[in-house]
Design a protein around this motif. Structure first.
Motif, PDB file in Angstrom:
ATOM      1  N   GLU A  37       0.756  -1.234  -0.115  1.00 35.19           N
ATOM      2  CA  GLU A  37       0.221   0.004   0.046  1.00 35.19           C
ATOM      3  C   GLU A  37       0.820   1.288   0.066  1.00 35.19           C
ATOM      4  OE1 GLU A  37      -3.219   0.226  -0.491  1.00 35.19           O
ATOM      5  OE2 GLU A  37      -3.479  -1.662  -0.580  1.00 35.19           O
ATOM      6  N   PHE A  45      -1.717   6.800   2.242  1.00 36.70           N
ATOM      7  CA  PHE A  45      -1.882   5.428   3.107  1.00 36.70           C
ATOM      8  C   PHE A  45      -1.167   5.784   4.394  1.00 36.70           C
ATOM      9  CE2 PHE A  45      -0.022   1.664   5.107  1.00 36.70           C
ATOM     10  CZ  PHE A  45      -1.227   0.805   5.235  1.00 36.70           C
ATOM     11  N   GLU A  78      -6.015   2.064   5.343  1.00 37.00           N
ATOM     12  CA  GLU A  78      -6.068   2.591   4.117  1.00 37.00           C
ATOM     13  C   GLU A  78      -7.456   3.486   3.833  1.00 37.00           C
ATOM     14  OE1 GLU A  78      -6.555  -0.835   1.721  1.00 37.00           O
ATOM     15  OE2 GLU A  78      -4.831  -1.706   2.338  1.00 37.00           O
TER      16      GLU A  78
END
Length: 95
Positions: A37, A45, A78
Motif C-alpha cells: 500500500e 496511506f 487504507e
C-alpha cells in the motif's frame, strides 16, 4: 488498464520497508500488505505502526481471529474501512 508489474518499485525498496515494519513488530502478512500500500498509494496511506497495533488489538477484542484482525487493521489504515469503535472492555484494557 494496469498490467501486473507496471510501475513496480525496486524490490530492494519493498524489502527495506518490509524489514523496518517487521522490526517494529508488525506481523509478516500485515507488513506485506502495508508495504504494498505504501508503494502504490504513497502519502495516501496511514503507515503508523502504533496506530496499526492499536487497531489490530481493537479488532481482536471484538472477536476477530489473528489474521482477520491484521487484515482489517490494514484496511482501516487504507481508509477503506472505518476503524471500529472501541468497546468499553478494550478501553479498560488500554488504560
Amino acid at each position: 488498464m494496469r498490467l501486473a508489474g507496471e510501475g513496480a518499485q525496486d524490490p530492494e525498496v519493498f524489502q527495506t520497508i518490509w524489514k523496518h515494519l517487521k522490526t517494529d513488530g508488525v506481523p509478516d502478512q500485515a507488513a506485506n500488505q502495508m508495504t504494498a500500500e505504501m508503494l502504490t498509494h504513497g502519502e495516501d496511506f496511514e503507515s503508523s505502526v502504533a496506530k496499526y497495533q492499536e487497531m489490530e488489538s481493537n479488532y481482536k477484542s471484538k472477536g476477530f481471529n489473528e489474521h482477520a484482525a491484521q487484515a482489517m487493521a490494514v484496511e482501516a489504515l487504507e481508509g477503506r474501512d472505518e476503524a471500529p469503535r472501541e468497546s468499553l472492555r478494550f478501553a479498560r484494557m488500554r488504560g
